[in-house]
Design a protein around this motif. Structure first.
Motif, short mmCIF file in Angstrom:
data_model
loop_
_atom_site.label_atom_id
_atom_site.label_comp_id
_atom_site.label_asym_id
_atom_site.label_seq_id
_atom_site.Cartn_x
_atom_site.Cartn_y
_atom_site.Cartn_z
N ALA A 1 0.85 -1.19 0.00
CA ALA A 1 0.00 0.00 0.00
C ALA A 1 0.89 1.24 0.00
O ALA A 1 1.76 1.38 0.87
CB ALA A 1 -0.90 -0.01 1.23
N ARG A 2 0.70 2.11 -0.95
CA ARG A 2 1.51 3.31 -1.08
C ARG A 2 0.65 4.49 -1.52
O ARG A 2 -0.36 4.32 -2.22
CB ARG A 2 2.63 3.13 -2.10
CG ARG A 2 3.65 2.07 -1.76
CD ARG A 2 4.61 2.53 -0.69
NE ARG A 2 5.70 1.59 -0.50
CZ ARG A 2 5.66 0.56 0.34
NH1 ARG A 2 4.57 0.34 1.06
NH2 ARG A 2 6.71 -0.24 0.45
N THR A 3 1.07 5.69 -1.14
CA THR A 3 0.55 6.91 -1.73
C THR A 3 1.63 7.45 -2.66
O THR A 3 2.77 7.62 -2.24
CB THR A 3 0.19 7.96 -0.67
OG1 THR A 3 -0.82 7.43 0.20
CG2 THR A 3 -0.35 9.23 -1.33
N ILE A 4 1.26 7.70 -3.91
CA ILE A 4 2.21 8.13 -4.93
C ILE A 4 1.98 9.61 -5.24
O ILE A 4 0.84 10.04 -5.45
CB ILE A 4 2.05 7.30 -6.22
CG1 ILE A 4 2.20 5.79 -5.91
CG2 ILE A 4 3.07 7.74 -7.26
CD1 ILE A 4 3.53 5.39 -5.32
N ASP B 1 -3.56 7.15 -3.95
CA ASP B 1 -3.26 6.11 -2.97
C ASP B 1 -3.83 4.78 -3.44
O ASP B 1 -4.89 4.73 -4.06
CB ASP B 1 -3.89 6.48 -1.62
CG ASP B 1 -3.55 5.47 -0.53
OD1 ASP B 1 -2.40 5.51 -0.04
OD2 ASP B 1 -4.41 4.64 -0.19
N GLY B 2 -3.10 3.69 -3.16
CA GLY B 2 -3.61 2.37 -3.52
C GLY B 2 -2.55 1.29 -3.42
O GLY B 2 -1.47 1.50 -2.87
N LEU B 3 -2.87 0.13 -3.95
CA LEU B 3 -1.97 -1.01 -3.93
C LEU B 3 -1.09 -0.99 -5.18
O LEU B 3 -1.59 -0.87 -6.29
CB LEU B 3 -2.76 -2.32 -3.88
CG LEU B 3 -3.66 -2.50 -2.65
CD1 LEU B 3 -4.43 -3.80 -2.75
CD2 LEU B 3 -2.84 -2.45 -1.38
N VAL B 4 0.22 -1.10 -4.98
CA VAL B 4 1.17 -1.02 -6.08
C VAL B 4 2.10 -2.23 -6.07
O VAL B 4 2.16 -2.98 -5.10
CB VAL B 4 2.01 0.28 -5.99
CG1 VAL B 4 1.12 1.51 -6.08
CG2 VAL B 4 2.83 0.31 -4.70
#
Length: 335
Positions: A153-156, A248-251
């Motif tokens: 989970a990351r915010t890019i 934001d999401g799954l990467v």
């Protein structure tokens, strides 16, 4: 017992997924969303916002435990039920749970209807009893483990100079790159100030990643600080305004490049959308999904609803919020 709980079923066996979906509807649940791949599941979590995820653990190609772990980090409140092949030992089940960051229920095939429904009711009831502190603690514990997984989970956050071609035509190349590098050095310091990591430079901007329970808040605070720096430097000899995009999401995290010279990189739908949002953001603003904006405290943040925007590569328009100016000063281009 009828319920309004929304379910996401992740299963490469279409017939098995459809049979489970029919069972849910027979017992009064809304029709579940079906995903036949991990990648579809990643998008479905963002779009459908399920209340529970049911995952079949014979899934091929990508280790589903990576997905489960990343999902637990991204949505600590979201229960995950796993259906496994028959004959698994207790030790194996415990190992699966630990690797996935904690599973809420593990059921064995062939699936017993009554037991499954009972387990479902139990995990949904437990979800309502969780406190904010326990949720935060669980998410942070998962985030602090060794980063050996490929899904996370990351915010890019992307930044990008507006009008760089025109700037190059009105000044010397040396002056342009001197000012650009000065701005990027400032932005790198701000990213690190808010616990982020610079993934790479993108020509005349950068891509940053934020992780942990408060990653979205930290990323927005970082973007606001960059906007603040821009306002402080509006009177300089060579104005160099930036636009920003955030998602934001799954990467997917991995290493790319020539052998022995590989570098870490991040891929996935949130990266693609963050780059598109950045490309559409007017100078001096941040553009982000309304769904992401609704997850932060908006107090003191100047923002305006930017409407539903269409982006290349996205099937549906994305509802967006523009941060930094109360009203857009430039048209938001579509496409």
């Amino acid at each position: 017992m009828a319920t309004d709980a929304r379910m996401l079923i992740v299963d490469s066996d279409v017939h098995g997924a459809q049979a489970l979906a029919s069972l849910m509807e027979q017992h009064g649940y809304p029709g579940p969303v079906l995903a036949t791949s991990v990648w579809k599941a990643m998008e479905s979590v963002e779009d459908s916002l399920p209340d529970v995820v049911v995952f079949s653990l014979y899934y091929p190609n990508v280790d589903p435990l990576l997905f489960c772990r990343a999902l637990k980090q991204a949505r600590p409140l979201l229960p995950i039920m796993v259906i496994i092949s028959p004959g698994a030992s207790l030790g194996k089940i415990e190992t699966l749970g630990a690797l996935a960051g904690g599973l809420d229920a593990v059921l064995e095939r062939p699936l017993d209807e009554a037991r499954f429904l009972a387990a479902l009711q139990q995990v949904l009831a437990k979800r309502k009893l969780l406190t904010p502190s326990s949720i935060m603690g669980a998410a942070q514990a998962i985030s602090n483990r060794e980063h050996s997984v490929e899904l996370a989970a990351r915010t890019i956050l992307f930044t990008d100079v507006r009008g760089s071609t025109q700037l190059l035509e009105t000044t010397t190349t040396q002056m342009f790159f001197k000012e650009l590098n000065y701005k990027l050095t400032q932005q790198v310091a701000v990213v690190r100030q808010f616990s982020g990591n610079v993934v790479k430079f993108t020509g005349d901007g950068l891509m940053a990643s934020f992780q942990g329970f408060d990653r979205l808040t930290q990323a927005v605070r970082c973007a606001l600080k960059i906007l603040e720096l821009e306002k402080e430097q509006t009177c300089q000899q060579l104005p160099m305004p930036f636009g920003q995009g955030l998602c934001d999401g799954l990467v997917v995290c991995g290493f790319v490049g020539e052998e022995k010279h590989e570098r870490p990189d991040i891929f996935g739908w949130p990266v693609h959308l963050a780059a598109r949002l950045c490309g559409h953001a007017p100078a001096g603003t941040l553009l982000m999904k309304k769904k992401d904006f609704d997850r932060i405290d908006p107090n003191g943040i100047p923002h305006a609803h930017a409407g539903f925007l269409e982006f290349r590569g996205m099937k549906e328009p994305v509802e967006c919020v523009q941060v930094g100016l109360l009203t857009p000063t430039e048209p938001l281009h579509h496409g």
